[in-house]
Design an enzyme around this catalytic site. Structure first.
Site, mmCIF file in Angstrom:
data_model
loop_
_atom_site.group_PDB
_atom_site.id
_atom_site.type_symbol
_atom_site.label_atom_id
_atom_site.label_comp_id
_atom_site.label_asym_id
_atom_site.label_seq_id
_atom_site.Cartn_x
_atom_site.Cartn_y
_atom_site.Cartn_z
ATOM 1 N N ASP B 15 0.865 -1.187 0.000
ATOM 2 C CA ASP B 15 0.000 0.000 0.000
ATOM 3 C C ASP B 15 0.895 1.229 0.000
ATOM 4 O O ASP B 15 2.096 1.151 0.252
ATOM 5 C CB ASP B 15 -0.872 0.003 1.259
ATOM 6 N N SER B 16 0.284 2.380 -0.248
ATOM 7 C CA SER B 16 1.025 3.637 -0.213
ATOM 8 C C SER B 16 1.493 3.986 1.194
ATOM 9 O O SER B 16 2.401 4.788 1.356
ATOM 10 C CB SER B 16 0.140 4.766 -0.736
ATOM 11 N N TYR B 47 -0.626 8.329 -2.639
ATOM 12 C CA TYR B 47 -0.651 8.033 -4.073
ATOM 13 C C TYR B 47 -1.815 8.753 -4.768
ATOM 14 O O TYR B 47 -1.769 8.992 -5.971
ATOM 15 C CB TYR B 47 -0.850 6.522 -4.296
ATOM 16 N N GLY B 48 -2.840 9.076 -4.011
ATOM 17 C CA GLY B 48 -4.123 9.518 -4.593
ATOM 18 C C GLY B 48 -4.064 10.783 -5.410
ATOM 19 O O GLY B 48 -4.938 11.039 -6.229
ATOM 20 N N CYS B 78 -4.227 -1.232 -2.151
ATOM 21 C CA CYS B 78 -4.318 0.216 -2.309
ATOM 22 C C CYS B 78 -5.222 0.427 -3.510
ATOM 23 O O CYS B 78 -4.948 -0.084 -4.601
ATOM 24 C CB CYS B 78 -2.918 0.778 -2.583
ATOM 25 N N ASN B 79 -6.310 1.132 -3.292
ATOM 26 C CA ASN B 79 -7.263 1.335 -4.382
ATOM 27 C C ASN B 79 -6.651 2.108 -5.539
ATOM 28 O O ASN B 79 -6.891 1.787 -6.704
ATOM 29 C CB ASN B 79 -8.492 2.081 -3.861
ATOM 30 N N THR B 80 -5.849 3.143 -5.217
ATOM 31 C CA THR B 80 -5.269 3.964 -6.282
ATOM 32 C C THR B 80 -4.356 3.122 -7.162
ATOM 33 O O THR B 80 -4.456 3.147 -8.395
ATOM 34 C CB THR B 80 -4.490 5.150 -5.677
ATOM 35 N N GLU B 157 -4.605 9.616 8.834
ATOM 36 C CA GLU B 157 -3.160 9.540 9.126
ATOM 37 C C GLU B 157 -2.791 10.411 10.327
ATOM 38 O O GLU B 157 -1.872 10.086 11.070
ATOM 39 C CB GLU B 157 -2.341 9.994 7.903
ATOM 40 N N CYS B 189 -11.061 3.314 -0.692
ATOM 41 C CA CYS B 189 -9.704 3.685 -0.291
ATOM 42 C C CYS B 189 -9.461 2.960 1.026
ATOM 43 O O CYS B 189 -10.330 2.955 1.901
ATOM 44 C CB CYS B 189 -9.598 5.197 -0.112
ATOM 45 N N THR B 190 -8.292 2.355 1.149
ATOM 46 C CA THR B 190 -8.065 1.482 2.315
ATOM 47 C C THR B 190 -8.033 2.235 3.641
ATOM 48 O O THR B 190 -8.124 1.615 4.698
ATOM 49 C CB THR B 190 -6.752 0.683 2.149
#
Lengths: 284, 284
Positions: B15-16, B47-48, B78-80, B157, B189-190
């Protein structure tokens, strides 16, 4: 490079992203004839949550890139990189490199009457205690209170600077600062001047806000003059001098998402950016 | 690698940053005997807001790194990166690579009664229209309404997931979604599952939330079984089977700020991370 070539050579300015444009804006206002090359590290933004090693590595790469554009001096228009990397990269670089911390600290020391100064910034900037150390070297009697405000950067980047949500976040971060007895507070991150009016409204008029961008442009002016490498510019009708702003030639580079950057830049600069070029900064 | 070696080989998850830990948590619950190697790209998060070219480059580097750890399959948590890079890297990689979009889309298609599905995610994920395309390939009658919510990631975050400010931001982004007539919404999005209870409270019980993390772990289980490479694990007393969770061996790698990551991970995983190792992902 001869002195004459040096005079017309551009100033390199870099930041983790768009925040450094508040410094660029001040340079355009105070040194309207200087040419500039700006680099925004949009692929690796934000710097504020990253380690010193990485910030130094990023700064070295960007300085190598800016030197390919024949800059005569470099301004690190990012508080995090100024706090964590300036000391190291300054020694390695054969042209003047300045950051935003010393100018901001000097302005705060001059502004404070009760010798209690607040500093807000990213986690990395506050953790580094660089503002605190720099201020106390200038005046050991000044007490410095630091507070990281990590959500301010994404609020600005996502366009919430004028939104009510920003007021709530300002209250969350700055309630204790408001009660701390400071009379001066440094906006220790280049994004924060974009929240200035809301922060000023929240803290009240008794607390003076220092924007290092303004002081940095002033110190840059002095530095270029001392070295005899300021760009003299075209002859300007003295009556019209006040109107002169952003007469230089400007180039903008980013490491990602050039269009988004251009849109943001055009909303805050007194100058319309026509093109922004994306480069692979990892190659430098 | 023989099939027996493959069975015990770990699953690579990336993931990012910390968001993918919500997928890791589901894999630990549903596949408690699988070993895992997690990589969080904390130096280049988020990343988004980045371009497809960079997301593909980052994904390739991470897959090269994970392959040095002899993983038997890779989950792009990671969805992106799933939206922008999966198609490309899947073709280049000689072990199975799966993302979170197809499982999430499938669950939404199964869940919706009125065939109106909402998707929230990063700017890059929504702009890619990958959820929309995937859902309409499964059922062309489903209408998909996408909405980017870029401030959700920094809110999570920076630890605001349970704070009142998150409620204001949820209202800001989701007011139109609430009125749109959807009966199902994908948390695309995770990071977003960490805002789940507040989003659920805001949207009301009529709108069902789909967390692709849960569905991804289920599909991974099916995939490993089909390929005959699931890890059988130790003999477990069937009476105690429900309690089994996170029996595997887990390794965690990041590209920056390992301590901050570890702290976050320990707050959401059913397993206590002892060490997190920082690597220079640009070398891969």
């Amino acid at each position: 490079m001869s002195i004459d070539n040096k005079r017309t050579a551009p100033i390199g300015v870099f930041d983790s992203g768009v925040g450094g444009l508040t410094v660029t804006r001040e340079i355009m206002r105070q040194l309207p004839d200087e040419n500039m090359v700006y680099f925004g590290d949009t692929a690796r933004v934000p710097y504020g949550s990253k380690s010193r090693d990485n910030i130094i590595r990023y700064s070295r790469q960007i300085i190598r890139f800016l030197k390919t554009r024949d800059v005569k001096a470099i301004v690190i228009a990012c508080n995090t990189a100024s706090a964590l990397a300036l000391d190291v990269v300054k020694k390695e670089t054969d042209i003047p490199v300045m950051g935003v911390i010393v100018p901001g600290a000097r302005a705060a020391v001059q502004a404070t009457s009760n010798k209690k100064v607040g500093v807000i910034g990213t986690e990395a900037t506050i953790r580094s205690k660089m503002y605190s150390r720099t201020i106390r070297e200038m005046d050991p009697d000044v007490e410095v209170i630091g507070k990281p405000c990590p959500l301010f950067v994404p609020l600005v980047e996502e366009g919430f600077a004028k939104h009510r949500i920003s007021e709530e976040v300002i209250d969350y971060y700055l309630a204790s600062m408001k009660e701390s007895g400071i009379d001066t507070m440094i906006l220790g991150c280049t994004h924060y001047p974009l929240l200035r009016s809301k922060i000023m409204k929240y803290l009240g008029e008794e607390i003076r806000l220092v924007n290092p961008a303004y002081e940095t442009a002033m110190e840059l002016k002095v530095l270029l003059k001392e070295l005899g490498i300021q760009n003299v510019g075209k002859d300007i009708d003295p009556d019209k001098q006040e109107e002169s702003c952003a007469n230089g030639s400007y180039e903008f580079y980013v490491s990602d998402a050039a269009d988004k950057f251009k849109h943001f830049a055009n909303s805050i600069l007194p100058y319309d950016i026509r093109t922004t070029q994306q480069i692979n900064i990892e190659e430098y």
